[in-house]
Design an enzyme around this catalytic site. Structure first.
Site, PDB file in Angstrom:
ATOM      1  N   LYS A 123      69.531   7.081  10.840  1.00 53.97           N
ATOM      2  CA  LYS A 123      68.856   8.278  10.308  1.00 53.97           C
ATOM      3  C   LYS A 123      67.728   7.767   9.414  1.00 53.97           C
ATOM      4  CE  LYS A 123      68.123  10.808   7.236  1.00 53.97           C
ATOM      5  NZ  LYS A 123      66.749  11.086   6.668  1.00 53.97           N
ATOM      6  N   CYS A 178      60.971  -1.659  -3.852  1.00 55.79           N
ATOM      7  CA  CYS A 178      62.152  -1.640  -4.730  1.00 55.79           C
ATOM      8  C   CYS A 178      62.235  -2.886  -5.595  1.00 55.79           C
ATOM      9  CB  CYS A 178      63.421  -1.443  -3.913  1.00 55.79           C
ATOM     10  SG  CYS A 178      63.477  -2.437  -2.434  1.00 55.79           S
ATOM     11  N   GLU A 228      62.840   3.427 -12.664  1.00 55.67           N
ATOM     12  CA  GLU A 228      62.024   3.020 -11.521  1.00 55.67           C
ATOM     13  C   GLU A 228      60.962   4.095 -11.285  1.00 55.67           C
ATOM     14  OE1 GLU A 228      63.751   2.967  -7.447  1.00 55.67           O
ATOM     15  OE2 GLU A 228      62.952   0.938  -7.382  1.00 55.67           O
ATOM     16  N   GLU A 239      71.471  -0.626  -0.917  1.00 57.30           N
ATOM     17  CA  GLU A 239      70.264  -1.331  -1.356  1.00 57.30           C
ATOM     18  C   GLU A 239      69.474  -0.310  -2.155  1.00 57.30           C
ATOM     19  OE1 GLU A 239      68.250  -4.065  -2.087  1.00 57.30           O
ATOM     20  OE2 GLU A 239      69.448  -4.648  -0.328  1.00 57.30           O
ATOM     21  N   GLY A 291      65.963  13.511  10.917  1.00 60.64           N
ATOM     22  CA  GLY A 291      66.425  14.702  10.198  1.00 60.64           C
ATOM     23  C   GLY A 291      66.338  14.512   8.701  1.00 60.64           C
ATOM     24  N   GLY A 349      67.821  14.224   4.786  1.00 62.80           N
ATOM     25  CA  GLY A 349      68.923  13.523   4.142  1.00 62.80           C
ATOM     26  C   GLY A 349      70.148  14.391   3.894  1.00 62.80           C
ATOM     27  N   PRO A 350      69.982  15.521   3.194  1.00 61.54           N
ATOM     28  CA  PRO A 350      71.167  16.301   2.844  1.00 61.54           C
ATOM     29  C   PRO A 350      71.859  16.940   4.062  1.00 61.54           C
ATOM     30  CG  PRO A 350      69.318  16.850   1.420  1.00 61.54           C
ATOM     31  CD  PRO A 350      68.762  16.004   2.524  1.00 61.54           C
TER      32      PRO A 350
HETATM   33  P1  NAP Z   1      66.333   8.947  -1.021  1.00 62.47           P
HETATM   34  O1  NAP Z   1      66.464  10.417  -1.128  1.00 62.47           O
HETATM   35  O2  NAP Z   1      67.421   8.114  -1.602  1.00 62.47           O
HETATM   36  O3  NAP Z   1      66.129   8.619   0.536  1.00 62.47           O
HETATM   37  C1  NAP Z   1      66.614   7.503   1.235  1.00 62.47           C
HETATM   38  C2  NAP Z   1      67.255   7.935   2.560  1.00 62.47           C
HETATM   39  O4  NAP Z   1      68.447   8.682   2.296  1.00 62.47           O
HETATM   40  C3  NAP Z   1      66.382   8.864   3.394  1.00 62.47           C
HETATM   41  O5  NAP Z   1      66.617   8.650   4.758  1.00 62.47           O
HETATM   42  C4  NAP Z   1      66.904  10.223   2.971  1.00 62.47           C
HETATM   43  O6  NAP Z   1      66.564  11.253   3.861  1.00 62.47           O
HETATM   44  C5  NAP Z   1      68.379   9.961   2.910  1.00 62.47           C
HETATM   45  N1  NAP Z   1      69.145  10.921   2.113  1.00 62.47           N
HETATM   46  C6  NAP Z   1      68.712  11.748   1.131  1.00 62.47           C
HETATM   47  N2  NAP Z   1      69.733  12.489   0.657  1.00 62.47           N
HETATM   48  C7  NAP Z   1      70.842  12.121   1.348  1.00 62.47           C
HETATM   49  C8  NAP Z   1      72.208  12.534   1.325  1.00 62.47           C
HETATM   50  N3  NAP Z   1      72.649  13.463   0.483  1.00 62.47           N
HETATM   51  N4  NAP Z   1      73.081  11.957   2.181  1.00 62.47           N
HETATM   52  C9  NAP Z   1      72.663  11.005   3.035  1.00 62.47           C
HETATM   53  N5  NAP Z   1      71.378  10.585   3.119  1.00 62.47           N
HETATM   54  C10 NAP Z   1      70.479  11.136   2.277  1.00 62.47           C
HETATM   55  O7  NAP Z   1      64.984   8.462  -1.659  1.00 62.47           O
HETATM   56  P2  NAP Z   1      63.593   9.271  -1.749  1.00 62.47           P
HETATM   57  O8  NAP Z   1      63.862  10.683  -2.178  1.00 62.47           O
HETATM   58  O9  NAP Z   1      62.884   9.087  -0.512  1.00 62.47           O
HETATM   59  O10 NAP Z   1      62.887   8.521  -2.950  1.00 62.47           O
HETATM   60  C11 NAP Z   1      63.232   8.837  -4.295  1.00 62.47           C
HETATM   61  C12 NAP Z   1      63.241   7.618  -5.178  1.00 62.47           C
HETATM   62  O11 NAP Z   1      64.168   6.649  -4.666  1.00 62.47           O
HETATM   63  C13 NAP Z   1      61.950   6.838  -5.232  1.00 62.47           C
HETATM   64  O12 NAP Z   1      61.052   7.369  -6.150  1.00 62.47           O
HETATM   65  C14 NAP Z   1      62.426   5.460  -5.606  1.00 62.47           C
HETATM   66  O13 NAP Z   1      62.608   5.369  -6.986  1.00 62.47           O
HETATM   67  C15 NAP Z   1      63.740   5.348  -4.919  1.00 62.47           C
HETATM   68  N6  NAP Z   1      63.631   4.626  -3.629  1.00 62.47           N
HETATM   69  C16 NAP Z   1      64.071   3.352  -3.566  1.00 62.47           C
HETATM   70  C17 NAP Z   1      63.963   2.657  -2.384  1.00 62.47           C
HETATM   71  C18 NAP Z   1      64.433   1.253  -2.246  1.00 62.47           C
HETATM   72  O14 NAP Z   1      63.958   0.540  -1.375  1.00 62.47           O
HETATM   73  N7  NAP Z   1      65.372   0.795  -3.044  1.00 62.47           N
HETATM   74  C19 NAP Z   1      63.404   3.243  -1.261  1.00 62.47           C
HETATM   75  C20 NAP Z   1      62.961   4.572  -1.347  1.00 62.47           C
HETATM   76  C21 NAP Z   1      63.107   5.229  -2.535  1.00 62.47           C
HETATM   77  P3  NAP Z   1      65.175  12.078   3.594  1.00 62.47           P
HETATM   78  O15 NAP Z   1      64.094  11.163   3.937  1.00 62.47           O
HETATM   79  O16 NAP Z   1      65.265  13.219   4.515  1.00 62.47           O
HETATM   80  O17 NAP Z   1      65.203  12.474   2.153  1.00 62.47           O
END
Ligand code: NAP
Ligand code: MG
Length: 472
Positions: free
Chosen positions: A170, A279, A379, A245, A201, A203-204
């Protein structure tokens, strides 16, 4: 590339269960460049069933034959290198000069490392009167973010396939096009049906359904600490394996006597690469009081070399942020830094001059940052550098280790042994010594709240294996 309107499951593109779509937006100009299906729990269930059905056959395939398919996948990606770079530039906004060597070439390299490891890894070992077999964990749920969209997919899928696992991916909703391109490469590589499956799709909805599906044996997640925490709790409750990660707030520690100009310039480049959406970025620069003013001046000057601009222009070094949400979040942090008393020496919360459409943030450097400030702890995930002052090495170490994170880092010193001694005391998974370059075979992952588990190289492969001991 043209977007698919289906999911890639059980070896073919298939119609999704629902009708909702996700529009993909180019963050440089806010144009819609495609649409992909928004997967539901039903799509996830079909994909997991396909992966389960394919698992026994793939697990029983000899490692050398799995290695051949992973090598074919590497070749299929390599054949589309320029298209990968253009796709990531279009949906993420990364400048082409970064997309080509990093967003395209790095995952091709990593796929190649796993083709080799799959062939060479000791899947069977004698220990005293036992034979220990390394067997695949089962069906893997891979949930990936948008910041290094193909790298993060390959860093999970390639070792999982090499280990004999089957996968449901996903990808992030902001960058689904390169994930579809990856599925096309899997298809071209001739992997058996159901070994790799893609469900696009939100995340939530799709992500959550995948993480909690009882047909999944291991959840490998890269993204925010907030979502990672929930996935870890879900997996723990179901006694599933989990790899996380998560975020970082890595320290770039410049010790007295280091080559200051080089340390500052490389440090600034590290933070502004990919618009700060990395990250492991060295977002905190720690400088000795005696060098502090000079370092701040060098950093402010260096920031001028990153004027934001069209990511397709080969001269551009700084593109937009991925989305309006991320832009607003980052600008909010910049405002917070000003409000808490940090001193802006480059950039700021306003849109960069002349850029009205698109999700832009000016390259920003803060001086006089103290360890307790929000911008020194959280972050930000944008092109924002915080420069902190220390009086002695013990204080530098306290500051470096003084966050909940521990993913990357750097140490610069005149004497390599002094840099190594300092790095060994840092609570973090990786440290680059005097500009040491990224190694795609070195374990990558977090201490503390930066995560659980390691990716890349043999450590990354081991995540997808479980030992079985037979006694004789
Ligand atoms: P995120 O919400 O954690 O998204 C990462 C992945 O998880 C995406 O595929 C996302 O789908 C999915 N996801 C979201 N909610 C979920 C749930 N409840 N259950 C299962 N999967 C779920 O991150 P983001 O909103 O894109 O970014 C927010 C912040 O996260 C950034 O500002 C940054 O600080 C941090 N971040 C860190 C990394 C890293 O490499 N460590 C990478 C990205 C972001 P969707 O794309 O549909 O939301
Ligand atoms: Mg987008």
């Amino acid at each position: 590339m043209k977007a698919h309107d289906g999911m890639y499951t059980d070896g073919a593109w298939r119609a999704p269960a629902g009708r909702e779509v996700i529009e993909v937006v180019n963050p440089a100009d806010e144009q819609v460049i495609g649409a992909v299906p928004a997967g539901t729990a039903e799509d996830v269930d079909a994909a997991v069933r396909g992966a389960r059905a394919a698992f026994p056959g793939w697990a029983a395939t000899p490692p050398a034959a799995r290695a051949e398919r992973v090598a074919a996948l590497r070749d299929a990606l390599a054949a589309r290198r320029d298209e990968i770079a253009e796709t990531v530039t279009a949906e993420l906004g990364a400048p082409l000069r970064l997309s080509q060597p990093v967003h395209a070439d790095l995952p091709i390299t990593v796929a190649g490392t796993y083709a080799k490891l799959a062939a060479e890894y000791p899947f069977e070992e004698r220990v005293g009167n036992s034979t220990v077999y390394q067997e695949p964990v089962g069906v893997v749920a891979a949930i990936t973010p948008w910041n290094y969209p193909l790298h993060q997919i390959v860093a999970k899928v390639a070792p999982a396939l090499a280990a004999g696992c089957t996968v449901v991916l996903k990808p992030a909703e902001d960058t689904p096009l390169v994930a579809q391109l990856f599925a096309e490469a899997v298809d071209a590589a001739g992997l058996p049906a159901g070994v790799f499956n893609l469900v696009t799709g939100r995340g939530p909805v799709a992500g959550q359904a995948l993480a909690e599906h009882e047909g999944v044996d291991l959840v490998s997640f890269t993204g925010s600490t907030a979502v990672g925490r929930r996935i870890g709790a879900l997996a723990g409750g179901a006694v599933k394996r989990v790899a996380l990660e998560l975020g970082g707030k890595s320290a770039n520690v410049i010790l007295p006597g280091a080559d200051l100009a080089r340390a500052v310039n490389v440090g600034v480049a590290n933070v502004f690469a990919n618009s700060g959406q990395t990250c492991s970025a060295w977002t905190r620069m720690l400088v000795h009081a005696a060098d502090y003013d000079e370092a701040v001046g060098l950093a402010a000057t260096a920031a001028k070399k990153y004027p934001p601009g069209d990511p397709r222009d080969p001269a551009t070094r700084l593109g937009p942020l991925v989305s309006a949400v991320q832009r607003d979040r980052v600008r909010g942090y910049i405002e917070r830094g000003v409000a808490e008393g940090a001193r802006l020496v480059a950039g700021g919360p306003e849109a960069p001059e002349g850029l009205t459409r698109g999700y832009w943030v000016a390259p920003t450097v803060f001086a006089d940052v103290t360890p307790g400030m929000t911008i020194a702890q959280e972050e930000i995930f944008g092109p924002v550098l915080a420069v902190l002052r220390y009086e002695d090495e013990e204080e530098a170490l306290r500051i470096a280790n003084g966050t909940v994170y521990g993913l990357g880092g750097a140490v610069w010193a005149a004497d390599e042994a002094a840099a190594v001694a300092f790095a060994r005391r840092m609570d973090t998974g990786q440290v680059d010594i005097n500009g040491g370059r990224f190694n795609p075979l070195a374990p990558f992952g977090g201490y503390k709240q930066s995560g659980v588990g390691r990716e890349l190289g043999t450590h990354g492969l081991a995540e997808y294996l479980q030992p079985k001991s037979l006694q004789f």
